[in-house]
Design a protein around this motif. Sequence first.
Motif, PDB file in Angstrom:
ATOM      1  N   ASP A 144       0.822  -1.209   0.000  1.00  0.00           N
ATOM      2  CA  ASP A 144       0.000   0.000   0.000  1.00  0.00           C
ATOM      3  C   ASP A 144       0.857   1.260   0.000  1.00  0.00           C
ATOM      4  OD1 ASP A 144      -2.327  -1.483   0.005  1.00  0.00           O
ATOM      5  OD2 ASP A 144      -2.545  -1.451   2.187  1.00  0.00           O
ATOM      6  N   ALA A 145       2.011   1.195   0.662  1.00  0.00           N
ATOM      7  CA  ALA A 145       2.905   2.356   0.698  1.00  0.00           C
ATOM      8  C   ALA A 145       3.440   2.671  -0.690  1.00  0.00           C
ATOM      9  CB  ALA A 145       4.057   2.101   1.666  1.00  0.00           C
ATOM     10  N   MET A 146       3.824   1.635  -1.442  1.00  0.00           N
ATOM     11  CA  MET A 146       4.316   1.855  -2.796  1.00  0.00           C
ATOM     12  C   MET A 146       3.211   2.360  -3.717  1.00  0.00           C
ATOM     13  SD  MET A 146       7.556   1.380  -3.123  1.00  0.00           S
ATOM     14  CE  MET A 146       7.707   2.173  -1.511  1.00  0.00           C
ATOM     15  N   LEU A 147       2.002   1.839  -3.555  1.00  0.00           N
ATOM     16  CA  LEU A 147       0.886   2.303  -4.375  1.00  0.00           C
ATOM     17  C   LEU A 147       0.578   3.774  -4.118  1.00  0.00           C
ATOM     18  CD1 LEU A 147      -1.508  -0.772  -4.151  1.00  0.00           C
ATOM     19  CD2 LEU A 147      -0.357   0.062  -6.215  1.00  0.00           C
ATOM     20  N   ALA A 148       0.661   4.179  -2.857  1.00  0.00           N
ATOM     21  CA  ALA A 148       0.422   5.586  -2.521  1.00  0.00           C
ATOM     22  C   ALA A 148       1.469   6.473  -3.194  1.00  0.00           C
ATOM     23  CB  ALA A 148       0.444   5.776  -1.008  1.00  0.00           C
TER      24      ALA A 148
END
Length: 272
Positions: A144-148
């Motif tokens: 989720d951090a990379m997607l953000a």
Amino acid sequence: MNSLEFDYLKQALYDRSGLVVTPEKKYLIESRLMPIARRHGMDNVGKLVEQIRKTRDEAGLAQIVEAMTTNETLFFRDGWPFERLRTSLLPEIMSMATASRRIRIWSAACSSGQEPYSLAMTIAEMGPRLAGWEVEIVSTDISDAMLARAQAGRYSVFEVSRGLPEAMLQKYFVPEKDGWRVKDSLRKMVSFRSYNLLEDPVSSGMGQFDIVFCRNVLIYFDEATRRRVFASLAKTMRPWGYLCLGGAETVVGISDAFRVLAGERGLFGLAR
């Protein structure tokens, strides 16, 4: 970490992400998980793993999986996939999809977004040749951090210096205080969603794709997991679909759902 803690962590990572870790990777585990341990007020990784094991803390396991996922990427990585996309893959797909005039591309394990934005720039550069066509780029990652980060489209000076031609930087990015941001016109070409490659893409509603980019991620999986992922990817592809892997990755000896293309490395067609 003692052997019990390591074995638990090894199995948890494998079950949730397909990632294979060996005892030789303990140094990597320690370096990536120590920040999480400190946030939990612990002075070593073994205590963190033991607490998660005892409490069955799924949120804690999710943090561990995200920390252990490799997110190395850069713009136009290796060069050849984007050249093939422009010169041969898209023209051939356009000849097959004249009825729908729609092309869907999946960038799997997209990390911080350099690959899908490289795809978008490649397509944007084709200009009039794609007039009247709808091209959709779907980008997924387990983190989720990379997607953000990818959705924000913000990159440091160092990141845009890795693989991104100066002309592309000036054309598709705007300068900001600490780096560069992808222009909105390019960001609109890409959608992002959370997806684990161990999931079933059909029940997850991924739909059908003409091209799947799944590059430099399967090298971290064992053969059984690769076989499972290839079977899943094949389900999502149209009859004329192409699969693009990393240059060191192959389907040979693992999956009969794809065929080797003469003279190509890392690029495979759906078996007919």
